[in-house]
Design a protein around this motif. Structure first.
Motif, PDB file in Angstrom:
ATOM      1  N   VAL A 184      -9.070   2.531  -3.916  1.00  0.00           N
ATOM      2  CA  VAL A 184      -7.782   2.833  -3.301  1.00  0.00           C
ATOM      3  C   VAL A 184      -8.022   3.290  -1.868  1.00  0.00           C
ATOM      4  N   LEU A 218      -3.761  -4.342   4.807  1.00  0.00           N
ATOM      5  CA  LEU A 218      -4.419  -3.037   4.905  1.00  0.00           C
ATOM      6  C   LEU A 218      -4.974  -2.800   6.309  1.00  0.00           C
TER       7      LEU A 218
ATOM      8  N   ILE C 174      -0.547   8.328  -5.818  1.00  0.00           N
ATOM      9  CA  ILE C 174      -1.109   8.491  -7.155  1.00  0.00           C
ATOM     10  C   ILE C 174      -2.021   9.709  -7.193  1.00  0.00           C
ATOM     11  N   VAL C 184      -2.471  10.434  -3.362  1.00  0.00           N
ATOM     12  CA  VAL C 184      -3.057   9.429  -2.477  1.00  0.00           C
ATOM     13  C   VAL C 184      -2.085   8.256  -2.373  1.00  0.00           C
ATOM     14  N   LEU C 185      -1.567   8.034  -1.175  1.00  0.00           N
ATOM     15  CA  LEU C 185      -0.639   6.924  -0.980  1.00  0.00           C
ATOM     16  C   LEU C 185      -1.433   5.624  -1.106  1.00  0.00           C
ATOM     17  N   ASP C 186      -1.006   4.784  -2.016  1.00  0.00           N
ATOM     18  CA  ASP C 186      -1.768   3.576  -2.344  1.00  0.00           C
ATOM     19  C   ASP C 186      -1.101   2.357  -1.685  1.00  0.00           C
ATOM     20  N   LEU C 187      -1.419   2.153  -0.406  1.00  0.00           N
ATOM     21  CA  LEU C 187      -0.783   1.043   0.299  1.00  0.00           C
ATOM     22  C   LEU C 187      -1.347  -0.301  -0.145  1.00  0.00           C
ATOM     23  N   GLY C 188      -2.524  -0.296  -0.732  1.00  0.00           N
ATOM     24  CA  GLY C 188      -3.026  -1.528  -1.349  1.00  0.00           C
ATOM     25  C   GLY C 188      -2.080  -1.986  -2.453  1.00  0.00           C
ATOM     26  N   ALA C 191       0.864  -3.733  -0.784  1.00  0.00           N
ATOM     27  CA  ALA C 191       0.507  -5.108  -0.404  1.00  0.00           C
ATOM     28  C   ALA C 191       0.430  -5.995  -1.643  1.00  0.00           C
TER      29      ALA C 191
END
Lengths: 285, 285, 285, 285
Positions: A184, A218, C174, C184-188, C191
């Motif tokens: 992550v 990303l 998460i 933890v912001l999960d920008l993956g 996407a």
């Protein structure tokens, strides 16, 4: 972050870490590093450099000492690979970054490369960090797989406090419960690091994503978040890469990606520009 | 676990790892290792050994090279501490385990200690692991903070494949989201490791718990789960411990705990017995 | 993601989810939702709306049924709060989003609000999801604290398969091992969700950050990553907020932030524009 | 844990939660609950009960309302399944535990079952918890997938503070980065919960392990750690189980396992005994 005497923001404003004549981390310019996971041959690296050296990619990456989960997996080309890196670097005037896994490798890597990378697995190899404090070369320190932000900064502090102020931090994804991505990518950590330390911070979207289709979004996010650079895996023929094949971009994809980053950098007051090819090569002849 | 050629269960039955005349991991007997986080003085270590050497505790622990998050924290007594360990070990006939952080420390530690511990932060310091394959001493390999079971076994494989078959694995808790405990002790991993490898597996409840009140129940659980031993922090005056003070038991608590383990070991077909004090000391004079 | 029959990308191109005359998720325009964690009074909400209604913020948020860890913590204003939301919404022509925690609340919330939010704790409250499939109102579905991407998509599938195609997904961070940020912001994941589903995806940087200084960089990152919108906490007097005080922006900070997002949206081919204040209020009198 | 007024240890000594004439959680006796993931037919449940009712297994489990990730997966037999549970329970005098997913199910489940289980996904479905405070039946509250110990205790507090003091906590594994096991069984949490609350605490090794070969060692560990009971999945023909097939024990394996637990319980001052078959059945005719 009370204990970080040297890495803490209060100590100084933004640090600049220069790795070659025209490549400095921490300025307005976003520094993009590209290249394969592992150096496989001179031809491979030359193909990469030839393709990238006129793009905004400013430095080459390529592992020659590879930390592999299994002792039976390909461990890297070693010193032969270093010579490949050095030759290609010289020919195309692209500084090179490569991983150091052991104290015994420092001297030879420092003789051939412009920046020494400490991998995630060695982020708390304190003996190595101390010795890199005396290496006389810029260090790219990757965050450990499950390192807290404080532990990450304190690992940098080991290098700084042993005499080397040229440290660039690299967020590369942390371990989590979901398998959709390999790791992550923690961009909150990037934002936090920019606020609490004066060190340049770059992002490795390739290891976070684990798959090439997530690398572009990303990368854009990383720049919008304030990262000072990116380190991205690319390969002349990704499906033939000896390691991490799924996450390597082709060279064409790499160049396409980099061009989409230009407006994003601009939108947050940064810039990404093509290299002026006044290369060592030109100067040489 | 396809790649673990040497560590895999199929290769052989339960390995025995002998660290002294009367201490062997992997037998019916549960091996309990006790001692402080860090060696602080001869008096400290002698107090510990004097108190424990007639109990079921069979070996001493004590760090002299300490991996600390901060470069400014106490880094251990170094070689002086090793001599303390060796003297106390000899006097009470208790083998000693201590951490090795760097290749440069292997020789001197191997000369003074009976077993070399690789800490969590170095579990994937592959260069160190390879060299420990040639160290000629038993290795206690601790699981990394966020290492998968496969990565853990493959780290052992690095040591085994470089010539050293005396490897004991140690589960010590993994990183999680909850702060109530320092780490989450993963006894499922212990059960799994016992099923997939032939190496002895021990448990460190002290680092998992992070607080002394959880150590006793976790120790009992570890034994019931099939662990071959325990490594537990204890200190003559826990609140004065230079590190990890909250998780150290007093020597009295340590002995009380160990006695509660005897019936648990028995209930799963194992045993814990008091040392027969035919110590080197007796033999010596 | 084989089982997602209705949420899967292959089924259709980008879904549009309209919550009011002039607010639709999934178009070129980035939708920004602002407002306090909890509705506290009419004055509070009117101050927020008055300040934001001429900015690019297009919708209001505010909880009236609050899921609190402790049964003794403030549980929200309930129906009284809904009426406040409805009045302010009407006066300033700003659609409102508010959380539904129980089937018994659906009818009354649907009568007063424009979009019903399912909070993280209820992401797999399947009974609630099924009923929301019959609610006749757009749903904002937040990702669970430790939900995999597959589980998240399948939670949406529960709503879709029970008859409601107006679902917007929201990544909000998460759980992880590090305490520096709240989550933890999960920008993956953002996407990935944009690639595997046709549903609009927005980001809540406030709950991820847990501290207001990280909200701006994470908001920029979210947009650069491809998010279709943002939901951000702001309050007239953040330090007096009844909950989540550290993460709320002041209204001035909110407006400043939103303006920095405009060029970022533009850099990735999206837009953020000020509201044309042809409000219901104007039309009304 | 300041806010837990009713669940906190200081309030009272060990709570006893009685679910039938001869089954009470919190006493010296370890309570073992066995049965399939889902009720599939009368024949299935009768086979289970017939086999287990003379063993130390004291209660039956079996889901009739199943929380499934996908809306297209088997959702349980519903009320028909409840009747199966009730009939088999009566015939063999084995109390039954089954999951409640929604407020609308409480009444009918309470009419047929002896204990209502709140699953992990609903641990913070506060509306359901409040209503269960008024259900008049004992509650088995499972820890959420990523719930902190504090959140778990506070979820119990919701039930207690709404009038129901018969709450048993159940640790069932938390989400982690490793895929070897389905979840990481957190026995440190069990030890902690026993220290900070007066509520009985049981362990579900089946969901933690995700594979049947780890269930026996984890069950032994749970008891050694202080758990007041176990809830274990078993099935007449595990490979034909409609859900969670890999983690169900056969009935023979279940009985074998239970017998190995007897000495472990004894070793920590607890006991596991065979049922005296003075069943309702006998009394009935």
């Amino acid at each position: 972050m009370n204990n970080a005497k040297l890495a803490a923001k209060s100590n100084q404003q933004q640090s600049l870490v220069q790795i070659s004549d025209n490549v400095t981390f921490g300025r307005e310019e976003i520094i993009i590093i590209g290249g394969p996971c592992a150096v496989e041959s001179y031809e491979q690296m030359e193909t990469v450099a030839e393709k990238l050296h006129t793009s905004p990619v400013k430095a080459l990456r390529g592992g020659v000492y590879k930390p592999r989960t299994s002792p039976y997996a390909f461990q890297g080309m070693g010193e032969t690979g270093l010579k490949v890196l050095a030759e290609v670097s010289h020919k195309y005037n692209l500084p090179v970054v490569t991983e150091v896994m052991a104290i015994s490798q420092i001297e030879v890597i420092a003789a051939h490369a412009d920046m020494l990378q400490v991998g995630s697995r060695n982020m708390q190899n304190f003996d190595l960090l101390k010795e890199l404090g005396r290496a006389g070369k810029p260090i790219l320190l990757k965050r450990g797989l499950a390192a807290t932000i404080e532990e990450f900064v304190m690992a940098a502090e080991y290098i700084l406090s042993h005499g080397n102020s040229d440290v660039v931090l690299c967020e590369r994804g942390i371990r989590s419960f979901d398998n959709y991505t390999r790791n992550v990518l923690d961009l909150g950590a990037v934002a936090a690091l920019k606020q609490i330390t004066h060190l340049p911070v770059i992002v490795d979207p390739s290891h976070a994503a684990g798959g090439r289709e997530l690398i572009a979004p990303l990368s854009r996010a990383a720049i919008a978040c304030g990262a000072d650079g990116l380190i991205i895996e690319c390969h002349p023929v990704p499906e033939k890469s000896v390691s991490d094949a799924q996450q390597a971009l082709s060279l064409e994809e790499m160049i396409d990606l980099v061009h989409t980053l230009v407006p994003v950098a601009f939108s947050v007051g940064r810039k990404i520009s093509n290299r002026k090819v006044l290369s060592r090569k030109c100067a040489h002849y």
